[in-house]
Design a protein around this motif. Structure first.
Motif, short mmCIF file in Angstrom:
data_model
loop_
_atom_site.label_atom_id
_atom_site.label_comp_id
_atom_site.label_asym_id
_atom_site.label_seq_id
_atom_site.Cartn_x
_atom_site.Cartn_y
_atom_site.Cartn_z
N HIS A 183 0.83 -12.31 -0.21
CA HIS A 183 0.16 -11.01 -0.12
C HIS A 183 0.13 -10.53 1.34
CE1 HIS A 183 -2.78 -7.84 -0.75
NE2 HIS A 183 -3.58 -8.40 0.15
N GLY A 196 -4.77 -3.28 -3.24
CA GLY A 196 -3.66 -3.70 -2.41
C GLY A 196 -3.66 -3.05 -1.07
N GLY A 197 -2.66 -3.40 -0.22
CA GLY A 197 -2.61 -2.88 1.12
C GLY A 197 -2.16 -1.43 1.18
N CYS A 250 -6.98 -4.73 2.90
CA CYS A 250 -7.09 -4.07 1.60
C CYS A 250 -8.28 -3.10 1.62
CB CYS A 250 -7.27 -5.08 0.48
SG CYS A 250 -5.75 -5.98 0.07
N ASP A 258 2.84 -7.69 1.05
CA ASP A 258 2.08 -6.46 0.79
C ASP A 258 1.60 -5.79 2.07
OD1 ASP A 258 2.46 -7.02 -1.87
OD2 ASP A 258 0.50 -7.94 -2.17
N HIS A 259 1.26 -6.61 3.09
CA HIS A 259 0.76 -6.04 4.35
C HIS A 259 1.79 -6.08 5.48
CE1 HIS A 259 -3.35 -5.30 3.04
NE2 HIS A 259 -3.38 -6.50 2.51
#
Length: 335
Positions: free
Chosen positions: A169, A334-335, A329, A173-174
């Motif tokens: 993540h 999510g980001g 987040c 995601d970030h």
């Protein structure tokens, strides 16, 4: 019977059964023949018998106590363990003898001595040597908590592999690139598995993982120690940190904020356990929900359940990723 309180042995004589049978009936056991159970219950009702904890233990040749062994008493993690274990033990009428080793040199001998005074023992991983564990397991039923099952009857542990999902993540995601892991794997099966899962995320993404963690303990003050290495050194500062537990993550966060850094803009921070404080700090801490009481309850239940002596092996307690502001987040998404 006189004017005194009727005893377990007197009930057994009146019902024509053994004291152990009276004890099992008074506990609601379903292993007693129905006719015998009805006979015992009639005598109990007629004479107002109330079971004695010590009398029952004597009749069943038991101590009526379970042991709980772990490294220390400091911090909310162990407080949750004790509460979960004691609540379950109360349901079976067992008392709990707690031993916090504090990493004393005589820990092995103390634990072996405790084994002679209890009917079963839950031992936190990394507390005793392999040799002492072998000896204790030969004396009583042992359930390992957060440790390898080894010679024990069972092992109850959290699903630490979820740290791989948490790390992915952060990386995907970030888009964080310079990650660090805070925690000492040596002697802690939980931290070892979390460190392995952290590195596995890098390998799955075909990226080079960090070669070593920041080796500190698991208390909040250890997070401050990690901050000195991560934030005050000459090398590049990480942009995200995966901490082995919430306490070190909170210590690191306070230290980062004290240095004028912003979380997560300058440094994203995550933990593991989902302690009460994790949702109260600002920004709230991204972490892994770890049902600590459930882990302890499962251990106590396995110790008390005498329906079988067949080893259980590993019991895995599910965990869940909790995304909050400290990783970037918003609104838990999510980001």
């Amino acid at each position: 019977m006189g004017n005194g309180r009727v005893t377990l042995r007197q009930v057994a004589e009146l019902a024509g059964v053994s004291p152990a049978t009276v004890s099992r009936v008074s506990r609601g056991s379903t292993t007693v023949d129905p006719q015998l159970r009805d006979r015992v219950l009639r005598v109990i009702e007629e004479h107002g018998y109330r079971p004695s904890h010590f009398g029952r233990a004597l009749a069943e040749r038991r101590h009526g106590a379970l042991g709980l062994v772990f490294p220390g008493l400091a911090g909310p993690y162990f407080s949750e363990l004790i509460q979960g274990f004691e609540v379950q033990a109360m349901e079976t009428g067992d008392s709990v003898l707690v031993l916090a080793s504090h990493l004393r040199p005589d820990t092995d001998a103390t634990v072996i001595d405790l084994a002679g005074r209890v009917d079963g023992m839950a031992i936190h991983g990394g507390t005793v040597s392999d040799e002492a564990l072998e000896q204790v397991c030969s004396q009583v039923r042992v359930v390992m908590m957060a440790g390898d099952v080894g010679p024990a009857y069972a092992s109850v542990r959290a699903d630490n592999g979820i740290v791989e999902q948490l790390t992915r993540h952060l990386l995907v995601d970030h888009g964080y690139r310079r990650l660090a892991f805070v925690g000492t794997p040596d002697g802690s099966p939980d931290v070892t598995t979390r460190w392995d899962a952290f590195r596995a995320a890098f390998r799955d993404l075909r990226r080079e993982p960090p070669t070593a963690p920041v080796r500190v303990g698991l208390q909040q003050s250890d997070g401050a120690i990690a901050a000195r290495e991560l934030l005050d050194g000459e090398g590049p500062r990480p942009d995200a940190v995966v901490c082995a537990n919430d306490e070190t993550a909170l210590g690191l966060m306070l230290s980062a904020l004290g240095r004028g850094l912003s979380v997560p803009e300058d440094l994203a921070i995550t933990g593991f356990d989902d302690l009460a404080m994790a949702s109260l700090v600002h920004p709230p801490l991204t972490t892994v929900h770890h049902p600590i009481r459930e882990l302890a309850t499962a251990a106590a239940r396995l110790l008390a359940d005498r329906s079988t002596d067949e080893p259980v092996g590993d019991v895995l307690i599910g965990t869940e990723l909790v995304l909050r502001g400290s990783c970037g987040c918003r609104n838990g998404g999510g980001g």
